[in-house]
Design a protein around this motif. Structure first.
Motif, mmCIF file in Angstrom:
data_model
loop_
_atom_site.group_PDB
_atom_site.id
_atom_site.type_symbol
_atom_site.label_atom_id
_atom_site.label_comp_id
_atom_site.label_asym_id
_atom_site.label_seq_id
_atom_site.Cartn_x
_atom_site.Cartn_y
_atom_site.Cartn_z
ATOM 1 N N TRP A 64 0.844 -1.211 0.000
ATOM 2 C CA TRP A 64 0.000 0.000 0.000
ATOM 3 C C TRP A 64 0.871 1.250 0.000
ATOM 4 C CZ3 TRP A 64 -4.140 -2.331 -1.213
ATOM 5 C CH2 TRP A 64 -4.443 -3.565 -0.641
ATOM 6 N N GLY A 80 -10.653 0.618 6.166
ATOM 7 C CA GLY A 80 -9.917 0.141 4.983
ATOM 8 C C GLY A 80 -10.887 -0.017 3.830
ATOM 9 N N SER A 93 -11.343 1.495 1.014
ATOM 10 C CA SER A 93 -10.960 1.933 -0.333
ATOM 11 C C SER A 93 -11.802 3.150 -0.724
ATOM 12 C CB SER A 93 -11.088 0.773 -1.323
ATOM 13 O OG SER A 93 -10.529 1.139 -2.557
ATOM 14 N N ASP A 95 -9.499 5.151 4.892
ATOM 15 C CA ASP A 95 -8.413 4.481 4.158
ATOM 16 C C ASP A 95 -7.208 5.401 4.188
ATOM 17 O OD1 ASP A 95 -6.897 2.955 2.001
ATOM 18 O OD2 ASP A 95 -8.790 1.866 1.953
ATOM 19 N N LEU A 96 -6.133 4.999 3.512
ATOM 20 C CA LEU A 96 -4.917 5.818 3.469
ATOM 21 C C LEU A 96 -5.180 7.082 2.633
ATOM 22 C CD1 LEU A 96 -2.362 2.902 3.050
ATOM 23 C CD2 LEU A 96 -2.776 4.278 5.106
ATOM 24 N N HIS A 151 -7.317 7.583 7.438
ATOM 25 C CA HIS A 151 -6.993 6.980 8.752
ATOM 26 C C HIS A 151 -6.168 5.720 8.526
ATOM 27 C CE1 HIS A 151 -7.094 5.225 12.670
ATOM 28 N NE2 HIS A 151 -7.803 4.179 12.246
ATOM 29 N N ASN A 152 -5.094 5.602 9.292
ATOM 30 C CA ASN A 152 -4.248 4.415 9.246
ATOM 31 C C ASN A 152 -4.713 3.475 10.353
ATOM 32 O OD1 ASN A 152 -2.181 2.551 9.689
ATOM 33 N ND2 ASN A 152 -0.594 3.986 9.031
ATOM 34 N N PHE A 153 -5.165 2.279 9.974
ATOM 35 C CA PHE A 153 -5.800 1.414 10.994
ATOM 36 C C PHE A 153 -4.815 0.783 11.970
ATOM 37 C CE2 PHE A 153 -6.669 -1.307 6.964
ATOM 38 C CZ PHE A 153 -5.424 -1.936 6.989
ATOM 39 N N PHE A 154 -3.533 1.109 11.851
ATOM 40 C CA PHE A 154 -2.584 0.665 12.882
ATOM 41 C C PHE A 154 -2.472 1.697 14.006
ATOM 42 C CE2 PHE A 154 -1.204 -1.874 9.209
ATOM 43 C CZ PHE A 154 -1.491 -3.109 9.766
ATOM 44 N N ARG A 191 -14.183 -5.150 4.683
ATOM 45 C CA ARG A 191 -14.281 -6.141 3.615
ATOM 46 C C ARG A 191 -12.885 -6.368 3.042
ATOM 47 N NH1 ARG A 191 -17.226 -5.771 -2.239
ATOM 48 N NH2 ARG A 191 -15.548 -4.274 -2.567
ATOM 49 N N PHE A 192 -12.492 -7.639 3.020
ATOM 50 C CA PHE A 192 -11.202 -8.033 2.437
ATOM 51 C C PHE A 192 -10.053 -7.174 2.946
ATOM 52 C CE2 PHE A 192 -13.968 -9.613 -1.216
ATOM 53 C CZ PHE A 192 -13.967 -10.902 -0.707
ATOM 54 N N ASP A 203 -5.242 -9.333 4.135
ATOM 55 C CA ASP A 203 -3.983 -8.722 3.688
ATOM 56 C C ASP A 203 -2.882 -8.799 4.746
ATOM 57 O OD1 ASP A 203 -5.218 -7.897 1.356
ATOM 58 O OD2 ASP A 203 -5.661 -5.885 2.097
HETATM 59 C C1 LIG Z 1 -8.003 -5.376 -0.302
HETATM 60 S S1 LIG Z 1 -8.395 -3.710 -0.176
HETATM 61 C C2 LIG Z 1 -10.095 -3.744 0.344
HETATM 62 C C3 LIG Z 1 -10.790 -2.461 0.111
HETATM 63 C C4 LIG Z 1 -12.270 -2.414 0.458
HETATM 64 N N1 LIG Z 1 -12.547 -2.817 1.799
HETATM 65 C C5 LIG Z 1 -13.065 -3.238 -0.531
HETATM 66 O O1 LIG Z 1 -13.460 -4.355 -0.222
HETATM 67 O O2 LIG Z 1 -13.271 -2.751 -1.663
HETATM 68 C C6 LIG Z 1 -7.586 -3.265 1.322
HETATM 69 C C7 LIG Z 1 -7.661 -1.793 1.626
HETATM 70 O O3 LIG Z 1 -6.913 -1.552 2.832
HETATM 71 C C8 LIG Z 1 -6.319 -0.282 2.698
HETATM 72 N N2 LIG Z 1 -5.200 -0.155 3.653
HETATM 73 C C9 LIG Z 1 -3.993 -0.774 3.618
HETATM 74 N N3 LIG Z 1 -3.241 -0.415 4.661
HETATM 75 C C10 LIG Z 1 -3.992 0.449 5.378
HETATM 76 C C11 LIG Z 1 -3.773 1.138 6.592
HETATM 77 N N4 LIG Z 1 -2.616 1.007 7.259
HETATM 78 N N5 LIG Z 1 -4.755 1.910 7.061
HETATM 79 C C12 LIG Z 1 -5.930 2.034 6.387
HETATM 80 N N6 LIG Z 1 -6.207 1.404 5.227
HETATM 81 C C13 LIG Z 1 -5.242 0.612 4.734
HETATM 82 C C14 LIG Z 1 -5.872 -0.257 1.252
HETATM 83 O O4 LIG Z 1 -5.590 1.053 0.794
HETATM 84 C C15 LIG Z 1 -7.048 -0.905 0.555
HETATM 85 O O5 LIG Z 1 -7.996 0.030 0.134
#
Ligand SMILES: C[S@@+](CC[C@H](N)C(=O)[O-])C[C@H]1O[C@@H](n2cnc3c(N)ncnc32)[C@H](O)[C@@H]1O
Length: 468
Positions: free
Chosen positions: A219, A269, A271, A292-293, A326-329, A343-344, A348
């Protein structure tokens, strides 16, 4: 004499084909031809016919595995990278788009190569490799046409439009974007899987990092200069794979029925917010936050603007939907939401990172908050163990009870092929994984969330947790 596995596999194939052809005959439409470009049809999303097709695929592959010499099968499987690279060439060089206008009669390789700006002889060899695997059709020597499979790789924008603005190459073209993502950064990373597994490094997160960037996750890498096109391509592929699920997979009452107006649903997250968009249409009186980022949230603003050309009706403008970087960490900035949904996302990440994400959500949750994961549940290739949720596990392996003998319990390439392919993809790019139901339950148990219910809907499941 008892029936042999091979005879029974043949019976499954015959009876499945009869079922499919009878259903098409009843609807007055011919069964789609492999030789012609794909056209959406009224029976494409019929669940029962889909199940018949999955069983047929499982049986057909099992027949091949049974009758073909083992060495020949290995000679087919081990060089599978040539299938990836050939598809990558076709999509990157716009070959499905170039041959499209020549219809069923096809185009000579000389003209294809000239338009694509690539070598003529190599073009013919790559297309013949693909045509031998039923992608494209060699109509006459060195003349190739799109068929049912290659036609889905035609891009939404014309070649002239793409030439003027290369950034739009994969926009609105999820199948081409999916191939591009898999045959570029994923294929390069996959070459490092065995090194990664053998060395089991503590300072490198995934095969992706060995291949492309030792420090940044995919990402963050996408956000680096030079990767803009790859990020757009990935988002297009993601949106397309999301759109393949029937909208009601996410909007079923089981998840949302108890929510009062203005209850807050956070799509963590999320998207650009395509799942949230489905929810807004189904439940317009709830409040939504898509997190999301930062760069992705930038794209999300464009996405919502494009969906609502009339600005006044854009839920982002009316504050029904908030788009939040927002960064989910880091700690969750929206406390006490009614629902945190992902979702999904967890697929990751390895378990240790999932624990951090889930701990932040648990810390922000109230007693009545629900956590809803929309993920694929990995089916075992053998019958699931007896116990709680064993019926749901069985359903995740094909959707309609036990697989018929002598098929694999996960219907092999009919169902399990998709799940295990994604699992390898997650391992390669993130050291993430597709999880079995006991593995999801364990993630929750370690972070203060208890598994409450599981709703299997084809390859997607809604997994609901409550705080403990
Ligand atoms: C596999 S995609 C799923 C996106 C969305 N939930 C969907 O189903 O369409 C994973 C998402 O996690 C986001 N992501 C990755 N690292 C992240 C972080 N540290 N904080 C927030 N979002 C993050 C990515 O940018 C991406 O949009």
């Amino acid at each position: 004499m008892s029936i042999t596995p091979l005879t029974e596999l043949g019976n499954i194939v015959t009876s499945s084909i009869q079922t499919l052809e009878a259903a098409y005959a009843k609807s007055g439409i011919p069964y789609p031809s492999l030789d012609e470009p794909f056209k959406p049809g009224p029976l494409d999303d019929d669940f029962a016919l889909g199940q018949t097709t999955r069983v047929l695929i499982a049986a057909a592959y099992q027949i091949i595995a049974t009758v073909r010499g083992p060495m020949e099968t290995i000679q087919d499987y081990a060089p599978a990278m040539y299938l990836s690279s050939s598809l990558g060439v076709a999509v990157e060089s716009n070959i499905p788009d170039i041959v499209k206008d020549s219809g069923l009669q096809g185009l000579d390789t000389r003209d294809i190569a000239a338009k694509a700006g690539i070598d003529e002889s190599k073009t013919a060899r790559i297309l013949r490799y693909l045509a031998s695997r039923h992608v494209f059709r060699e109509v006459t020597p060195n003349v190739f046409a799109n068929n049912r499979i290659s036609s889905v790789l035609v891009k939404a924008h014309s070649l002239e439009e793409i030439k003027k603005n290369p950034k739009i190459k994969y926009e609105g073209s999820p199948a081409a974007a999916f191939v591009g993502h898999l045959t570029d950064e994923s294929l390069k990373s996959a070459a490092y899987i065995s090194k990664f597994i053998e060395e089991n490094p503590t300072d490198i997160a995934a095969p992706f990092n060995m291949a492309l960037d030792p420090t940044a996750d995919m990402w963050t890498w996408y956000e680096k200069p030079g990767n803009d096109l790859r990020l757009i391509r990935f988002s297009s592929a993601m949106k397309g794979s999301g759109d393949r699920f029937p909208p009601d997979s996410f909007t079923k009452d089981i998840y949302w029925k108890d929510l009062k107006p203005d209850s807050v649903v956070v799509d963590v997250g999320g998207s650009v917010g395509s799942v949230t968009h489905l929810l807004v249409k189904a439940f317009p009186d709830l409040k939504y936050v898509v997190q999301d980022l930062p760069k992705v949230i930038g794209q999300a603003h464009e996405y919502w603007k494009a969906q609502y050309p009339d600005e006044a009706s854009n839920p982002v403008k009316t504050s029904r939907v908030t788009l939040q970087p927002h960064n989910f960490f880091f700690p969750q900035p929206i406390p006490n939401a009614s629902v945190y949904m992902m979702r999904f996302v967890l697929h990751d990440w390895p378990a240790s990172k999932c624990h951090t994400i889930l701990n932040h959500l648990r810390a922000a949750a109230s007693k009545t908050t629900k956590l809803i994961l929309f993920e694929a549940i990995m089916p075992y290739a053998c019958p699931p163990p007896d116990g709680p949720f064993s019926r749901e596990m069985e359903a995740s392996a094909g959707g309609a009870g036990k697989a018929p003998w002598p098929l694999l319990s996960n219907l092999g390439l009919g169902v399990g092929g998709f799940h295990t392919m994604f699992d390898m993809q997650m391992m390669t790019m993130f050291n993430g994984q597709e999880r079995t139901l006991p593995e999801f339950s364990e993630l929750g148990r370690k972070t203060g969330w208890q598994l409450q219910s599981v709703h299997v809907d084809g390859p997607l499941s809604g997994i609901v947790f409550v705080p403990v």
